[in-house]
Design a protein around this motif. Structure first.
Motif, PDB file in Angstrom:
ATOM      1  N   ILE B 106       0.906  -1.211   0.199  1.00 46.29           N
ATOM      2  CA  ILE B 106       0.006  -0.032  -0.150  1.00 46.29           C
ATOM      3  C   ILE B 106       0.988   1.243  -0.125  1.00 46.29           C
ATOM      4  O   ILE B 106       0.486   2.161  -0.719  1.00 46.29           O
ATOM      5  N   THR B 107       1.867   1.007   0.714  1.00 44.65           N
ATOM      6  CA  THR B 107       2.846   2.348   0.774  1.00 44.65           C
ATOM      7  C   THR B 107       3.433   2.718  -0.585  1.00 44.65           C
ATOM      8  O   THR B 107       3.369   3.891  -1.093  1.00 44.65           O
ATOM      9  N   GLN B 108       3.823   1.569  -1.097  1.00 44.49           N
ATOM     10  CA  GLN B 108       4.245   1.890  -2.628  1.00 44.49           C
ATOM     11  C   GLN B 108       3.233   2.360  -3.616  1.00 44.49           C
ATOM     12  O   GLN B 108       3.371   3.114  -4.358  1.00 44.49           O
ATOM     13  N   SER B 109       2.226   1.929  -3.344  1.00 44.27           N
ATOM     14  CA  SER B 109       0.978   2.441  -4.183  1.00 44.27           C
ATOM     15  C   SER B 109       0.672   3.906  -3.950  1.00 44.27           C
ATOM     16  O   SER B 109       0.419   4.514  -4.845  1.00 44.27           O
ATOM     17  N   ILE B 110       0.819   4.302  -2.679  1.00 42.60           N
ATOM     18  CA  ILE B 110       0.670   5.705  -2.428  1.00 42.60           C
ATOM     19  C   ILE B 110       1.767   6.626  -3.042  1.00 42.60           C
ATOM     20  O   ILE B 110       1.437   7.681  -3.456  1.00 42.60           O
ATOM     21  N   HIS B 111       2.758   6.005  -2.777  1.00 47.05           N
ATOM     22  CA  HIS B 111       4.070   6.737  -3.192  1.00 47.05           C
ATOM     23  C   HIS B 111       3.912   6.989  -4.783  1.00 47.05           C
ATOM     24  O   HIS B 111       4.200   8.199  -5.315  1.00 47.05           O
ATOM     25  N   SER B 112       3.457   6.009  -5.426  1.00 45.89           N
ATOM     26  CA  SER B 112       3.415   6.192  -6.962  1.00 45.89           C
ATOM     27  C   SER B 112       2.391   7.074  -7.376  1.00 45.89           C
ATOM     28  O   SER B 112       2.530   7.845  -8.357  1.00 45.89           O
ATOM     29  N   LEU B 113       1.159   7.183  -6.322  1.00 44.04           N
ATOM     30  CA  LEU B 113       0.231   8.087  -6.679  1.00 44.04           C
ATOM     31  C   LEU B 113       0.732   9.442  -6.506  1.00 44.04           C
ATOM     32  O   LEU B 113       0.681  10.559  -7.410  1.00 44.04           O
ATOM     33  N   VAL B 114       1.641   9.697  -5.562  1.00 46.35           N
ATOM     34  CA  VAL B 114       2.106  10.951  -5.240  1.00 46.35           C
ATOM     35  C   VAL B 114       3.225  11.527  -6.577  1.00 46.35           C
ATOM     36  O   VAL B 114       3.293  12.617  -6.841  1.00 46.35           O
ATOM     37  N   GLN B 115       3.800  10.533  -6.840  1.00 45.61           N
ATOM     38  CA  GLN B 115       4.981  10.635  -8.090  1.00 45.61           C
ATOM     39  C   GLN B 115       4.052  10.887  -9.162  1.00 45.61           C
ATOM     40  O   GLN B 115       4.276  12.130 -10.017  1.00 45.61           O
ATOM     41  N   LYS B 116       3.070  10.451  -9.484  1.00 46.64           N
ATOM     42  CA  LYS B 116       2.001  11.023 -10.657  1.00 46.64           C
ATOM     43  C   LYS B 116       1.508  12.322 -10.418  1.00 46.64           C
ATOM     44  O   LYS B 116       1.478  13.004 -11.330  1.00 46.64           O
ATOM     45  N   CYS B 117       0.878  12.861  -9.188  1.00 47.83           N
ATOM     46  CA  CYS B 117       0.455  13.899  -8.946  1.00 47.83           C
ATOM     47  C   CYS B 117       1.707  14.963  -9.312  1.00 47.83           C
ATOM     48  O   CYS B 117       1.315  16.085  -9.961  1.00 47.83           O
ATOM     49  N   ARG B 118       2.822  14.731  -8.882  1.00 49.18           N
ATOM     50  CA  ARG B 118       4.016  15.647  -9.158  1.00 49.18           C
ATOM     51  C   ARG B 118       3.973  15.771 -10.565  1.00 49.18           C
ATOM     52  O   ARG B 118       4.172  16.915 -11.165  1.00 49.18           O
ATOM     53  N   LYS B 119       4.129  14.844 -11.400  1.00 48.92           N
ATOM     54  CA  LYS B 119       4.330  14.659 -12.767  1.00 48.92           C
ATOM     55  C   LYS B 119       3.088  15.605 -13.395  1.00 48.92           C
ATOM     56  O   LYS B 119       3.451  16.208 -14.467  1.00 48.92           O
TER      57      LYS B 119
END
Ligand SMILES: [Fe+2]
Ligand SMILES: [Fe+2]
Lengths: 104, 171
Positions: B106-119
């Protein structure tokens, strides 16, 4: 009305004055709010084309009910593929428009 | 041409899709914890059972938080489908290990969401997700503390480990 995208016999439009979207299914034109467009997109996304070819979907048709059940559509495999293209293209155009609007 | 999408929706469409997937993951977590609670109940491990019931309802809260966020911002949240939940376990330790693995995922999935938001410059969602980044850190720490307990008390009866579980959440 601004044309957003055309795929096979289907075309999507945006109407600025009514702040709504339209999809022309060749024989029928329906009006959708943004919310309804999102719901339609979700239904299209959830169509598993694989089942059309593996025989799990025996008749190769999809029945979709749209806009709070005010429309019902039956699509064959070919139309489903076109609809997937239509939705992808439509949302890509909308995204592009957002970028352009924000850039000005 | 007007940006009607932006008028109706304050988050990015692609991000909305990812948030809907996250809803599904939180729902799966909630169910998985429920299955773990059931196993503990059947094996007389009351405190561990209570621990997992609590975890399960927390995951449901996470799910609702994202659900509300999507709808409040003009998007459409979809009620998740949960299938094939694992009910068979060998031991309590195995359960806690599975719980940690699940939290890491779940942590990884949240992190990739944050990454996408930044992009995509979706600062609204990135800000919203900060709470989850922090929550995940705490969840992982909690599961690690339990697993450390197993390392420390390897020769003690399981009952003693179970008794220490409630104290770990308060730490
Ligand atoms: Fe969670
Ligand atoms: Fe969690």
């Amino acid at each position: 009305m601004n044309t957003l995208f055309k795929a096979h016999n289907f075309t999507s439009y945006q109407c600025d004055s009514s702040r709504a979207f339209h999809i022309d299914f060749d024989h029928k034109l329906i009006k959708l709010s943004f919310c309804q467009l999102l719901a339609f997109r979700e239904q299209i996304k959830n169509i598993d084309l694989e089942t059309h070819f593996s025989g799990r979907n025996k008749h190769g048709i999809e029945i979709l009910v749209l806009c709070n059940r005010s429309h019902i559509f039956i699509f064959d495999t070919f139309e489903c593929i076109a609809l997937k293209d239509l939705m992808e293209g439509t949302f890509a155009m909308l995204e592009l428009n957002s970028l352009l609007t924000a850039g000005v | 041409m007007k940006d009607i999408v932006r008028q109706k929706l304050s988050i990015n469409v692609e991000i909305m899709d990812m948030l809907n997937k996250q809803i599904e993951k939180e729902a799966v977590s909630s169910s998985a914890y429920l299955a773990m609670a059931s196993w503990c109940d059947h094996n007389g491990l009351e405190n561990s059972a209570a621990f997992f019931y609590e975890q399960s309802s927390e995951e449901r809260e996470h799910m609702l938080k994202i659900f509300k966020f999507i709808n409040d911002n003009g998007g459409t949240a979809y009620a998740p489908e949960v299938k094939s939940v694992m009910h068979e376990f060998n031991s309590l330790e195995e359960i806690f290990e599975a719980a940690l693995d699940q939290e890491i995922e779940i942590t990884q999935s949240i992190h990739s969401l944050v990454q996408k938001c930044r992009k995509l410059n979706d600062f609204t969602t990135e800000y919203f997700l900060q709470w989850f980044v922090n929550e995940q850190m705490e969840e992982e720490q909690l599961m690690r503390r339990v697993l450390e307990l197993f390392d420390l008390m390897r020769d003690e009866p399981l009952k003693y480990i179970d008794e220490r579980i409630p104290g770990l959440r308060e730490e």
